[in-house]
Enzyme design. Structure first.
Site, PDB file in Angstrom:
ATOM      1  N   ASP A  27       0.876  -1.168   0.000  1.00 14.57           N
ATOM      2  CA  ASP A  27       0.000   0.000   0.000  1.00 14.57           C
ATOM      3  C   ASP A  27       0.919   1.225   0.000  1.00 14.57           C
ATOM      4  O   ASP A  27       2.126   1.101   0.245  1.00 14.57           O
ATOM      5  CB  ASP A  27      -0.894  -0.020   1.239  1.00 14.57           C
ATOM      6  N   ASP A  29       0.070   5.266   0.938  1.00 14.90           N
ATOM      7  CA  ASP A  29      -0.018   6.269   1.999  1.00 14.90           C
ATOM      8  C   ASP A  29      -0.049   5.599   3.370  1.00 14.90           C
ATOM      9  O   ASP A  29      -0.854   4.707   3.625  1.00 14.90           O
ATOM     10  CB  ASP A  29      -1.265   7.134   1.802  1.00 14.90           C
TER      11      ASP A  29
END
Length: 535
Positions: A27, A29
């Protein structure tokens, strides 16, 4: 690996996990960056994984950027990444409409310009991007013009979401043949300082409620997100690792698809939340329990580095280069290296990564203004910690290379001419600056005097050594352009971001990102620990 779920990933377990996978999905952020700043050590982790032969992919629910926009951001932050390795919901939702829905017609898009670009890139036309203000009354709203070629409604993040857009979506979806797709169900977008703003899930829920229909969701934790990657690159789920900061999206995606999962604590979810899911016994909640967790993905970097070699370059700075290899033995056997350009040799135990001898080159003889001084001090367990200092008396610069108790070697540059200290850990390109204080000048003068006396090695006596801990808060909002610094700091820091730090109280509950243990000939050893201060 026979370990229980939600185990801290450390020690030999890191190497075992990395050797068990050939692909790693990250992932973005809260995992590899926060806002516009890379998580310390994240670029080095990603780049080292790729150098070691691992496939790396970036999987995000953010629908506001195209693949190219993400690739550009990754490159800017120091990540080795290509556009083809990025899988955001803007791209994946377009692929879903094309490959799963087999759409023949246009899309009514509640979303961003990035989503429009990804749709158009694969030949799908859209209507709806941009503001759609309300006008007229209820009878006008119920009979608003609809494009007869629209065969699907796609909902992503839309800063222009309005009542009229909700109304149009309802009218299109009154046709049961109209496809209904959403990018993701994230209801909140976390910001720094504990703040948050509404996420796409809020918009999608509004449309679902109005249309009395449930959308087909593309983003995590939907299986399609992984399938989109797996089909293009032929991935084996059992050989993949999903790394994320959210239990309900990243970790659940991994569980749904049979991937190994790693939670990093630099983002949204906590270990306490994961343990609560584990205790619940609820099958759905158990999917949100990760196999492993780490404070930061930077913690896996040491397992990617089997040795550190010191090399003295002609410009006088002692620098560190690392070789990234997986599957190698980490014994205490001494390995010898030779640098034909520098004409000197290093003998270094792989595990402890220490040992420096004086260069053979006459340019660095004792008569020169440059001298390497080796400082040896016992740590708290009485094991010897070796470190070296390159003393440049002519320019009043001392460059330390120190090995911490956790076997991380870092560079600390004292620029007495400009009154600055620069800390640079070996597992990241980031530089951290602070002003020199009176005690710093005193310690450096002792070292200068040692070198003037032709001392090439200093041994510190354990029972006489004073030990201190110094906390430095990283000022995340005080980015420094390397080009504004004077030499040698400008060259030293030109490869990455530079941040100011300041002496601060202990971090209390805040996460310490790394510590550097440094000893001076004055029999003073300081453990300098860094953590992020709130903006």
């Amino acid at each position: 690996m026979a370990v229980s779920k939600c185990s801290r990933l450390s020690g030999a377990l890191v190497k075992q996990l990395l050797e068990s996978v050939d692909s790693v999905l990250f992932d973005c952020d809260g995992v590899i960056w926060r806002g516009d700043q890379a998580i310390p050590g994240a670029p080095e982790v990603i780049n080292s994984l790729k150098k070691s032969g691992k496939k790396v992919f970036f999987v995000t629910n953010n629908s506001t950027k195209t693949r190219k926009m993400y690739a550009d951001k990754l490159a800017k932050l120091g990540f080795d990444a290509s556009e083809e390795e990025v899988f955001g919901t803007a791209y994946c939702s377009a692929m879903y409409l094309k490959t799963v829905c087999r759409l023949q017609g246009k899309v009514y898009l509640i979303g961003s310009h990035a989503m429009r670009q990804e749709l158009e890139a694969i030949g799908i036309q859209q209507v709806g991007v941009g503001p759609d203000p309300v006008s007229g009354g209820q009878s006008d709203w119920a009979s608003v013009h609809l494009d007869p070629d629209v065969k699907a409604v796609l909902v992503g993040f839309d800063e222009h979401f309005s009542y009229m857009k909700l109304n149009r979506a309802l009218l299109y979806l009154c046709d049961p043949e109209c496809q209904f797709v959403g990018t993701n169900t994230d209801t909140r977008l976390p910001l720094e300082g504990g703040k948050a703003v509404p996420g796409t899930g809020c918009l999608l829920k509004a449309v679902e409620t109005a249309a009395q229909r449930q959308a087909q969701v593309v983003g995590k934790p939907s299986n399609f997100m992984f399938e989109c990657v797996a089909k293009q690159f032929g991935l084996d789920p059992s050989k993949c690792l999903m790394v994320g900061d959210r239990l309900d999206t990243d970790i659940m995606l991994g569980s749904n698809c049979g991937l190994k999962t790693l939670l990093t604590l630099t983002g949204v979810s906590t270990v306490a939340e994961a343990e609560a899911h584990q205790r619940s016994g609820c099958p759905n909640r158990l999917k949100m329990v990760p196999d492993y967790y780490v404070d930061s993905i930077a913690e896996i970097l040491p397992a990617l580095q089997i040795n550190t070699i010191y090399s003295l370059l002609p410009h006088g700075l002692l620098q560190v280069s690392s070789q990234s290899v997986l599957g190698q033995s980490h014994s205490n056997t001494a390995h010898h290296y030779h640098c034909p350009h520098c004409q000197w040799e290093v003998s270094a135990p792989v595990r402890h990564r220490v040992g420096v001898i004086m260069p053979k080159d006459e340019r660095f003889s004792k008569q020169s203004s440059l001298q390497v001084v080796r400082i040896t001090a016992p740590d708290h367990s009485a094991a010897l910690l070796n470190q070296s200092a390159l003393v440049d008396k002519h320019n009043n610069i001392v460059t330390y290379h120190v090995t911490s108790q956790t076997n991380h070697t870092s560079t600390v540059l004292f620029d007495m001419k400009h009154g600055l200290i620069c800390y640079k850990p070996d597992n990241q390109d980031t530089c951290f600056l602070r002003q020199m204080e009176t005690s710093d000048y005193e310690n450096m003068h002792v070292l200068l005097n040692q070198s003037q006396q032709q001392a090439s090695q200093v041994w510190l006596v354990g029972n006489e050594t004073q030990r201190h801990t110094e906390f430095l808060g990283i000022l995340t909002g005080s980015h420094v352009e390397a080009s504004t610094l004077q030499e040698p700091l400008q060259t030293f820091c030109q490869q990455g971001p530079v941040y100011w730090t300041r002496r601060a109280d202990g971090p209390k509950e805040r996460l310490i990102y790394f510590c550097i243990d440094i000893c001076f000939p004055s029999n003073i050893c300081v453990s300098v620990c860094f953590y992020y201060l709130p903006e």
